[in-house]
Every structure is written in structure tokens, then in C-alpha cells.
Design a protein around this motif. Structure first.
Motif, PDB file in Angstrom:
ATOM      1  N   GLY A  96      18.869  38.289  23.154  1.00 35.79           N
ATOM      2  CA  GLY A  96      18.965  37.608  24.437  1.00 35.79           C
ATOM      3  C   GLY A  96      18.445  36.194  24.424  1.00 35.79           C
ATOM      4  O   GLY A  96      18.797  35.382  25.294  1.00 35.79           O
ATOM      5  N   GLN A  97      17.594  35.844  23.451  1.00 35.77           N
ATOM      6  CA  GLN A  97      17.043  34.493  23.374  1.00 35.77           C
ATOM      7  C   GLN A  97      17.971  33.514  22.651  1.00 35.77           C
ATOM      8  O   GLN A  97      17.755  32.305  22.700  1.00 35.77           O
ATOM      9  CB  GLN A  97      15.687  34.523  22.661  1.00 35.77           C
ATOM     10  CG  GLN A  97      14.602  35.249  23.443  1.00 35.77           C
ATOM     11  CD  GLN A  97      14.350  34.617  24.799  1.00 35.77           C
ATOM     12  OE1 GLN A  97      14.150  33.413  24.900  1.00 35.77           O
ATOM     13  NE2 GLN A  97      14.379  35.418  25.844  1.00 35.77           N
ATOM     14  N   THR A  98      18.977  34.046  21.975  1.00 32.61           N
ATOM     15  CA  THR A  98      19.841  33.197  21.152  1.00 32.61           C
ATOM     16  C   THR A  98      20.519  32.102  21.967  1.00 32.61           C
ATOM     17  O   THR A  98      20.683  30.978  21.499  1.00 32.61           O
ATOM     18  CB  THR A  98      20.903  34.061  20.445  1.00 32.61           C
ATOM     19  OG1 THR A  98      20.245  34.972  19.561  1.00 32.61           O
ATOM     20  CG2 THR A  98      21.867  33.204  19.645  1.00 32.61           C
ATOM     21  N   SER A  99      20.878  32.417  23.206  1.00 40.73           N
ATOM     22  CA  SER A  99      21.614  31.456  24.019  1.00 40.73           C
ATOM     23  C   SER A  99      20.738  30.378  24.634  1.00 40.73           C
ATOM     24  O   SER A  99      21.249  29.461  25.286  1.00 40.73           O
ATOM     25  CB  SER A  99      22.369  32.189  25.141  1.00 40.73           C
ATOM     26  OG  SER A  99      21.466  32.874  25.982  1.00 40.73           O
ATOM     27  N   HIS A 100      19.411  30.446  24.421  1.00 38.26           N
ATOM     28  CA  HIS A 100      18.495  29.492  25.051  1.00 38.26           C
ATOM     29  C   HIS A 100      18.050  28.416  24.059  1.00 38.26           C
ATOM     30  O   HIS A 100      16.923  28.426  23.560  1.00 38.26           O
ATOM     31  CB  HIS A 100      17.281  30.224  25.629  1.00 38.26           C
ATOM     32  CG  HIS A 100      17.632  31.201  26.707  1.00 38.26           C
ATOM     33  ND1 HIS A 100      17.988  30.820  27.984  1.00 38.26           N
ATOM     34  CD2 HIS A 100      17.732  32.553  26.689  1.00 38.26           C
ATOM     35  CE1 HIS A 100      18.265  31.885  28.713  1.00 38.26           C
ATOM     36  NE2 HIS A 100      18.121  32.952  27.945  1.00 38.26           N
ATOM     37  N   GLY A 101      18.935  27.482  23.767  1.00 34.71           N
ATOM     38  CA  GLY A 101      18.575  26.331  22.962  1.00 34.71           C
ATOM     39  C   GLY A 101      18.476  26.578  21.478  1.00 34.71           C
ATOM     40  O   GLY A 101      17.991  25.715  20.742  1.00 34.71           O
ATOM     41  N   LYS A 102      18.923  27.729  21.001  1.00 29.39           N
ATOM     42  CA  LYS A 102      18.827  28.045  19.587  1.00 29.39           C
ATOM     43  C   LYS A 102      20.014  27.469  18.823  1.00 29.39           C
ATOM     44  O   LYS A 102      21.031  27.079  19.392  1.00 29.39           O
ATOM     45  CB  LYS A 102      18.749  29.562  19.376  1.00 29.39           C
ATOM     46  CG  LYS A 102      17.580  30.234  20.078  1.00 29.39           C
ATOM     47  CD  LYS A 102      16.236  29.726  19.576  1.00 29.39           C
ATOM     48  CE  LYS A 102      15.076  30.472  20.214  1.00 29.39           C
ATOM     49  NZ  LYS A 102      13.769  29.961  19.781  1.00 29.39           N
ATOM     50  N   VAL A 103      19.876  27.435  17.504  1.00 28.19           N
ATOM     51  CA  VAL A 103      20.911  26.854  16.651  1.00 28.19           C
ATOM     52  C   VAL A 103      22.241  27.556  16.833  1.00 28.19           C
ATOM     53  O   VAL A 103      23.291  26.908  16.975  1.00 28.19           O
ATOM     54  CB  VAL A 103      20.467  26.912  15.175  1.00 28.19           C
ATOM     55  CG1 VAL A 103      21.661  26.724  14.237  1.00 28.19           C
ATOM     56  CG2 VAL A 103      19.422  25.840  14.892  1.00 28.19           C
ATOM     57  N   VAL A 104      22.248  28.884  16.825  1.00 28.76           N
ATOM     58  CA  VAL A 104      23.509  29.617  16.933  1.00 28.76           C
ATOM     59  C   VAL A 104      24.241  29.249  18.225  1.00 28.76           C
ATOM     60  O   VAL A 104      25.452  29.030  18.226  1.00 28.76           O
ATOM     61  CB  VAL A 104      23.267  31.135  16.845  1.00 28.76           C
ATOM     62  CG1 VAL A 104      24.532  31.906  17.220  1.00 28.76           C
ATOM     63  CG2 VAL A 104      22.825  31.520  15.438  1.00 28.76           C
ATOM     64  N   ALA A 105      23.503  29.163  19.333  1.00 36.56           N
ATOM     65  CA  ALA A 105      24.124  28.798  20.608  1.00 36.56           C
ATOM     66  C   ALA A 105      24.739  27.405  20.539  1.00 36.56           C
ATOM     67  O   ALA A 105      25.834  27.166  21.073  1.00 36.56           O
ATOM     68  CB  ALA A 105      23.097  28.866  21.730  1.00 36.56           C
TER      69      ALA A 105
END
Length: 383
Positions: free
Chosen positions: A302-311
Motif C-alpha cells: 500500500g505504500q508503493t504508490s506514495h512517492g516511491k520509485v515504482v509509482a
């Protein structure tokens, strides 16, 4: 799609296991195992955390330097940083000078730790002629509000008798005023870009002490006292006429308050690390020429979409209508969530066929194998 498959690989690191460059190299092996004729462009990514400076320097061909600096406990250590001498740009990871891994296991007491080494790295970059500093805030092990950094750049912290105080939270208990007369004048002519992926303020329930302090050894019962320290530090800096932005500025609480010193005191500009670095390394141009993008990180959740590289990679690929898939250490979301997020497919190292211990023992092997399976599936669908 052309007969020759064109793939861009742009993963983040798998924290605690593989650097982004190692992940990218393993992905490239997996691609060639499935499609020996594929053309692979490797653009490993970061979000401003550990490894950002080396990654940027390697990707863009910047010179790599090692500097002897003062670590968070006062011991000397060697810290690396990159510099583009032609364009007068330098890139620094704060973690290289004050990261958690730079602190001995028996010295994790944030009251006694400082960020002097980060300020010394900035001085080294200024000495090298840098006019633009990129500073990644991830991975710090300190909660000093940037006092150590400022001290290394010439700021003096004084008690009521005008005596200098050591620039760590315990040492500044008697802080009366802050003297900026000795601040390095070159800073007035330098652009500072602060790279992070958080928007926490300096103080309060979402501030540096409350959110990040416990990760760095701060006891729960000491959070109010550390928060009060941050308030006093900011108040003294404001009284000296050098508080340029309020302490609730988003990102001021990043890296134990280093965001405050760099942004609110030294007039840096905060940017989301992954977005800035994607532009810096030319991610769009690479994706535009690709048939497929492969990204990845330690865990998709759930944290991936919050400013992470993958997002960030997914957003760029979707905008250019290029399919994007991922290889992760583990996946904590279902297929519907991945589809909504924008991933066409994803594979986990820990997919039930191997144990976590096996994955950690041979991570590059399994990254390559999961990538090979993704490429095979993508080729079968295209056919």
C-alpha cells in the motif's frame, strides 16, 4: 512492437539485500535468458535515500569523491559524494555521513548524535566549485534538527554566557542564542535541492521526533522532550533572523530535522526524490524508445504508490503508453490492486515456491528467474 524487444529496466534497491544497480543487472540477465536478442537499457532508480549519490554519479558519469568527515558519534569516517565539475553540480546522501549504519550498535542515543559530517560534505562540494547541491535525505540515524550540519557550515550555538555548545540535542539543552556571523558566505550563491519522499513538519504528532525518532533509538517517553528541543532550536534561529520558512513546512521533519536546516534555514527547495531523479536521468526519453518497462522494489504494498520509485516509473510509463511490469521481493497486494495501480504483471521472489531464506541467499538468481518468466509471459501475449 519491433522484432527486437526493447526493454528499459529501472528498479529501486531491495533494501537490506541488493543495490538498484545489482537488481538492474540481474533483470538484464533474465531478459536475455528469455530473449537473447533483446536490447536492454539499464536506468536503476532511487528516491533520495541511501545510494542516490553513487547511482546518479554512475548513471550520468559524474566524478566520485571520498571525503573524511565527522560521523554522528564524533568518530571520523569516509563518505562518498558525486560531482559534475563541468556543470558545477554535486550530489550528496546524508546517510553516507550520518546514516543508521554509521552508528555503532551501542551508540544509538539520538541525544548524543549530530549531523556535522553532512555539513562537512557540503563544504567539500563547495570547495570543489559546486553551485547546485542535490541532497538526498533518506536513511539518516540522527534527530538533531540539522544543528550539526549548520555548525559545520559556521553557525555557532551559544549559552547565556556566550560559550559555544556542542551541536547535538543533549549539548544544546542550555541554548540561549544562535550566531550566524560565521556562516559560509558561499551558501548565499548556491542552489540546494532537497530530495525526500516525506512531507512531515518539524514538530508535533507528525514531526521528526514523534515519527522518526523511535526508528533511530529515541525512547517513547523522550519524544515530548525531543520535540521541545526542536521548538527551542527553531525559536533561537528565528530570533537570530534566519528562519526563512515556518517549522510546519512540509518535509522539515525529514531525516530527523535535516529537512528543516536545509529548507527552512538555508533556503533549499524540497522535491520528491523519485520524480526529480527520473527527470535527471532522462527516464521519459528511454521509455519512449521501449516496448516494455520493468521496475521493482523490496515489497509492493500500500505504500508503493506514495512517492516511491515504482509509482514514479509506472506514472511515466503509463503517460507514454508503454506497458510496465515489476519484480519485487514480496507482494502484499492482489491482482486487482496491481491493475488499478498500473502494473500489467508482477512477480515476487517469495512467491511460495521458495523460502525467504532461499531468496535472501541467492537474490540476484531469483530476480533474474522472475524476470525471465515475465518476459516469456509478455512475449506469449504479444504473439
Amino acid at each position: 512492437m519491433s522484432d527486437t524487444l526493447r526493454v528499459v529496466v529501472c528498479p529501486d534497491s531491495y533494501k537490506g539485500s541488493l543495490e538498484a544497480e545489482e537488481v538492474a543487472a540481474a533483470m538484464a540477465r533474465g531478459i536475455h535468458a528469455a530473449r537473447p536478442d533483446a536490447r536492454v537499457r539499464s536506468l536503476p532508480m532511487a528516491d533520495g535515500g541511501e545510494g542516490t549519490a553513487r547511482l546518479v554519479s554512475h548513471t550520468l558519469g559524474w566524478a566520485w569523491h571520498l571525503s573524511d568527515v565527522t560521523g554522528p558519534t564524533g568518530a571520523h569516517l569516509s563518505a562518498g559524494w558525486g560531482c559534475d565539475h563541468r556543470d558545477r553540480r554535486a550530489v550528496i546522501d546524508v546517510a553516507s555521513a550520518c546514516g543508521l549504519d554509521r552508528i555503532p550498535d551501542d551508540r544509538h542515543d539520538p541525544w548524543q548524535l549530530h549531523t556535522v559530517g553532512v555539513g562537512e560534505l557540503i563544504q567539500a562540494a563547495l570547495d570543489a566549485g559546486a553551485g547546485h547541491l542535490l541532497i538526498g535525505l533518506g536513511g539518516s540515524g540522527t534527530v538533531d534538527g540539522g544543528a550539526g550540519l549548520l555548525a559545520a557550515l559556521g553557525v555557532r550555538f551559544l549559552d547565556a554566557d556566550g560559550q559555544p555548545l556542542p551541536p547535538h540535542p543533549a549539548g544544546l539543552a542550555a541554548l540561549d542564542r544562535v550566531d550566524f556571523e560565521g556562516l559560509d558566505p558561499r551558501l548565499a550563491e548556491v542552489d540546494i535541492t532537497v530530495l525526500n519522499d516525506v512531507d512531515n513538519p518539524l514538530t508535533g504528532p507528525h514531526g521528526a521526533a514523534a515519527v522518526f525518532g523511535p526508528q533511530k533509538g529515541l525512547k517513547a517517553e523522550d519524544i515530548p522532550a525531543m520535540d521541545a528541543y526542536m521548538e527551542r532550536l527553531a525559536g533561537a534561529i528565528e530570533a537570530a533572523g534566519h528562519l526563512l520558512r515556518p517549522i510546519d513546512t512540509p518535509g522539515a521533519g525529514a531525516a530527523g530535522g535535516l529537512g528543516f536546516a536545509l529548507d527552512c534555514v538555508l533556503d533549499g527547495r524540497a522535491r520528491m526524490g523519485a520524480a526529480y531523479l527520473a527527470d535527471l536521468i532522462g527516464l521519459d526519453a528511454a521509455i519512449h524508445e521501449a516496448d516494455l518497462v520493468i521496475t521493482g522494489e523490496g515489497q509492493l504494498d500500500g505504500q508503493t504508490s506514495h512517492g516511491k520509485v515504482v509509482a514514479e516509473v509506472v506514472a511515466h510509463a503509463r503517460a507514454l503508453q508503454v506497458p510496465v511490469v515489476a519484480v519485487a521481493g514480496s507482494i502484499a497486494c492482489d491482482e486487482a490492486e496491481m491493475a488499478a495501480f498500473g502494473l500489467h504483471d508482477a512477480r515476487a521472489l517469495c512467491d511460495g515456491s521458495i523460502t525467504l531464506e532461499e531468496a535472501l541467499a541467492r537474490p540476484t538468481h531469483f530476480v533474474a528467474e522472475r524476470t525471465r518468466a515475465l518476459i516469456q509471459a509478455f512475449t506469449d501475449r504479444a504473439d
